[in-house]
Design an enzyme around this catalytic site. Structure first.
Site, PDB file in Angstrom:
ATOM      1  N   GLU A 102      -3.979   0.452  -9.038  1.00 18.12           N
ATOM      2  CA  GLU A 102      -2.866   1.372  -9.311  1.00 18.12           C
ATOM      3  C   GLU A 102      -1.660   0.518  -9.718  1.00 18.12           C
ATOM      4  OE1 GLU A 102      -3.449   5.175  -6.339  1.00 18.12           O
ATOM      5  OE2 GLU A 102      -2.862   3.301  -5.406  1.00 18.12           O
ATOM      6  N   ASN A 126      -3.987   6.119  -1.456  1.00 16.46           N
ATOM      7  CA  ASN A 126      -3.687   6.081  -0.009  1.00 16.46           C
ATOM      8  C   ASN A 126      -3.083   7.380   0.499  1.00 16.46           C
ATOM      9  OD1 ASN A 126      -4.808   3.643   0.579  1.00 16.46           O
ATOM     10  ND2 ASN A 126      -2.988   2.507  -0.028  1.00 16.46           N
ATOM     11  N   HIS A 175      -1.470  -2.529  -7.163  1.00 14.63           N
ATOM     12  CA  HIS A 175      -2.164  -2.177  -5.928  1.00 14.63           C
ATOM     13  C   HIS A 175      -3.671  -2.296  -6.122  1.00 14.63           C
ATOM     14  CE1 HIS A 175      -3.349   0.858  -2.677  1.00 14.63           C
ATOM     15  NE2 HIS A 175      -3.060  -0.290  -2.118  1.00 14.63           N
ATOM     16  N   SER A 191       0.811  -1.210   0.000  1.00 11.58           N
ATOM     17  CA  SER A 191       0.000   0.000   0.000  1.00 11.58           C
ATOM     18  C   SER A 191       0.849   1.267   0.000  1.00 11.58           C
ATOM     19  CB  SER A 191      -0.885   0.026   1.247  1.00 11.58           C
ATOM     20  OG  SER A 191      -1.699  -1.106   1.288  1.00 11.58           O
TER      21      SER A 191
HETATM   22  N1  LIG Z   1      -6.565  -4.482   3.542  1.00 11.01           N
HETATM   23  C1  LIG Z   1      -6.625  -3.612   2.541  1.00 11.01           C
HETATM   24  O1  LIG Z   1      -7.620  -2.890   2.376  1.00 11.01           O
HETATM   25  C2  LIG Z   1      -5.488  -3.509   1.560  1.00 11.01           C
HETATM   26  C3  LIG Z   1      -5.710  -2.838   0.330  1.00 11.01           C
HETATM   27  C4  LIG Z   1      -4.672  -2.773  -0.600  1.00 11.01           C
HETATM   28  C5  LIG Z   1      -3.437  -3.320  -0.308  1.00 11.01           C
HETATM   29  N2  LIG Z   1      -3.242  -3.955   0.886  1.00 11.01           N
HETATM   30  C6  LIG Z   1      -1.923  -4.554   1.129  1.00 11.01           C
HETATM   31  O2  LIG Z   1      -2.018  -5.949   0.929  1.00 11.01           O
HETATM   32  C7  LIG Z   1      -1.106  -6.613   1.809  1.00 11.01           C
HETATM   33  C8  LIG Z   1      -1.844  -7.602   2.682  1.00 11.01           C
HETATM   34  O3  LIG Z   1      -2.864  -6.930   3.375  1.00 11.01           O
HETATM   35  P1  LIG Z   1      -4.125  -7.722   3.972  1.00 11.01           P
HETATM   36  O4  LIG Z   1      -5.099  -6.682   4.379  1.00 11.01           O
HETATM   37  O5  LIG Z   1      -4.539  -8.787   3.032  1.00 11.01           O
HETATM   38  O6  LIG Z   1      -3.457  -8.344   5.278  1.00 11.01           O
HETATM   39  P2  LIG Z   1      -3.868  -9.660   6.093  1.00 11.01           P
HETATM   40  O7  LIG Z   1      -3.311  -9.468   7.440  1.00 11.01           O
HETATM   41  O8  LIG Z   1      -5.306  -9.973   5.916  1.00 11.01           O
HETATM   42  O9  LIG Z   1      -3.039 -10.814   5.311  1.00 11.01           O
HETATM   43  C9  LIG Z   1      -1.635 -10.881   5.305  1.00 11.01           C
HETATM   44  C10 LIG Z   1      -1.199 -12.240   4.789  1.00 11.01           C
HETATM   45  O10 LIG Z   1       0.224 -12.299   4.828  1.00 11.01           O
HETATM   46  C11 LIG Z   1       0.633 -13.502   5.470  1.00 11.01           C
HETATM   47  N3  LIG Z   1       1.912 -13.251   6.107  1.00 11.01           N
HETATM   48  C12 LIG Z   1       2.163 -12.510   7.205  1.00 11.01           C
HETATM   49  N4  LIG Z   1       3.479 -12.536   7.472  1.00 11.01           N
HETATM   50  C13 LIG Z   1       4.063 -13.287   6.492  1.00 11.01           C
HETATM   51  C14 LIG Z   1       5.383 -13.695   6.220  1.00 11.01           C
HETATM   52  N5  LIG Z   1       6.386 -13.349   7.031  1.00 11.01           N
HETATM   53  N6  LIG Z   1       5.599 -14.441   5.116  1.00 11.01           N
HETATM   54  C15 LIG Z   1       4.583 -14.803   4.301  1.00 11.01           C
HETATM   55  N7  LIG Z   1       3.302 -14.464   4.521  1.00 11.01           N
HETATM   56  C16 LIG Z   1       3.056 -13.721   5.604  1.00 11.01           C
HETATM   57  C17 LIG Z   1      -0.488 -13.800   6.466  1.00 11.01           C
HETATM   58  O11 LIG Z   1      -0.486 -15.158   6.839  1.00 11.01           O
HETATM   59  C18 LIG Z   1      -1.708 -13.432   5.633  1.00 11.01           C
HETATM   60  O12 LIG Z   1      -2.025 -14.473   4.732  1.00 11.01           O
HETATM   61  C19 LIG Z   1      -0.376  -5.512   2.585  1.00 11.01           C
HETATM   62  O13 LIG Z   1       0.803  -5.196   1.902  1.00 11.01           O
HETATM   63  C20 LIG Z   1      -1.366  -4.366   2.524  1.00 11.01           C
HETATM   64  O14 LIG Z   1      -0.749  -3.117   2.686  1.00 11.01           O
HETATM   65  C21 LIG Z   1      -4.244  -4.077   1.822  1.00 11.01           C
END
Ligand SMILES: NC(=O)c1ccc[n+]([C@@H]2O[C@H](COP(=O)([O-])OP(=O)(O)OC[C@H]3O[C@@H](n4cnc5c(N)ncnc54)[C@H](O)[C@@H]3O)[C@@H](O)[C@H]2O)c1
Length: 285
Positions: free
Chosen positions: A153, A191, A141, A120
């Site tokens: 994005e 963001n 993104h 993000s």
């Molecule tokens: N939640 C949102 O609205 C959103 C939107 C756009 C982008 N993002 C980005 O997407 C990514 C994930 O966000 P999310 O909301 O899905 O988070 P989440 O916490 O729901 O999921 C994270 C995932 O990463 C895994 N994980 C954690 N540590 C790890 C490691 N060391 N090695 C491998 N896997 C690992 C977890 O098991 C889980 O499957 C982040 O980079 C976040 O910034 C999130």
């Protein structure tokens, strides 16, 4: 280069499941990794349930749903990404985790495969430089919920090739999404704007200027937003909002991106929003 098989690293999270689902629905073969086989299987059954709801609502046929779910495989071994044309990393928003993931993916994935991150706010160039293929590393993104949100994005670090960017534009458009492409800059467009907005809303609440309900109602009715900023933070995940604020502040050093204490304390308490059933609002009911 034609993309046929997509790997999703961090498959069990909110975004990983959404991205896997949308890719499979668009006809791509998908493999998602988790740190255990059980969690990978659980992610597939959660996607299955989401697709079943779409069938119930008449948004897709049973046949299309069955075909989509059959295209998704789970694994606990990221070596299974070796024949992917594109891998999208969707692990936690921490640079160390992402750099480690890119180093590993670079050693596993075939030459020519594109490695993307759904980060993000973090700098894509740091992930690119953790590989021997910086011209193939890019940001894709997506937004939450992935199946509903039309924008992606595309973030182009200075190291990426135009060919990689063009392949990704075609790929994202094939998912039925609209692309906005921009250079590698903290928070990108959405963001950078949204985090400032959500932090301001938390500060209003923290300072006792308005209730959470009034803040959200004011934004929904006064600005015609579909959700208020505190509802949005609960949907995104308050931990992710905090990570984004810290990530943007780290680079820009602009005081408006300093996270309010209330947000930091809520994250420390595990009040992450919808995913933990408690955030600014209570989701237990
Ligand atoms: N939640 C949102 O609205 C959103 C939107 C756009 C982008 N993002 C980005 O997407 C990514 C994930 O966000 P999310 O909301 O899905 O988070 P989440 O916490 O729901 O999921 C994270 C995932 O990463 C895994 N994980 C954690 N540590 C790890 C490691 N060391 N090695 C491998 N896997 C690992 C977890 O098991 C889980 O499957 C982040 O980079 C976040 O910034 C999130």
């Amino acid at each position: 280069m034609e993309i046929k098989k997509v790997g999703v690293l961090g498959f069990t999270g909110t975004m990983g499941r959404g991205i896997a689902q949308v890719c499979a629905q668009s006809g791509y073969e998908v493999i998602g990794s988790s740190r255990s086989e059980e969690r990978a299987a659980k992610a597939i059954s959660t996607i299955d349930a989401a697709l079943a709801r779409s069938v119930e609502r008449g948004r897709m046929s049973q046949e299309d749903k069955d075909a989509a779910i059959a295209r998704i495989k789970g694994t606990a071994d990221i070596k299974d990404f070796n024949d992917c044309d594109l891998v999208i990393e969707v692990a936690a928003e921490e640079l160390d985790i992402k750099i480690k993931a890119f180093t590993e993916l670079d050693s596993i994935c075939k030459a020519g495969a594109i490695l993307a991150s759904n980060t993000s706010v973090l700098p894509l160039v740091d992930m690119a430089m953790a590989t021997k293929r910086p011209e193939k590393v890019i940001g894709l993104h997506f937004f939450n919920p992935v199946s509903a949100m039309k924008l992606v994005e595309i973030i182009k670090p200075i190291t990426v090739s135009e060919e990689t960017a063009e392949t990704c534009v075609k790929f994202i458009e094939s998912l039925g999404k609209t692309v906005v492409a921009l250079p590698d800059t903290p928070g990108f467009i959405v963001n950078r704007l949204a985090v400032g907005f959500m932090l301001n809303a938390v500060t209003l609440l923290e300072n006792g200027i308005a209730t959470k309900e009034d803040i959200d109602t004011a934004v929904k009715l006064g600005l015609n937003h579909p959700m208020g900023p505190l509802e949005l933070a609960d949907l995104i995940g308050n931990d992710i909002v905090l990570d984004m604020a810290d990530g943007i502040y780290e680079t820009l050093k602009e005081p408006r991106y300093i996270a309010p204490n209330l947000l930091r304390r809520m994250v420390a308490a595990g009040w992450l929003g919808q995913k933990t059933k408690k955030g600014f609002y209570d989701y237990n009911k």
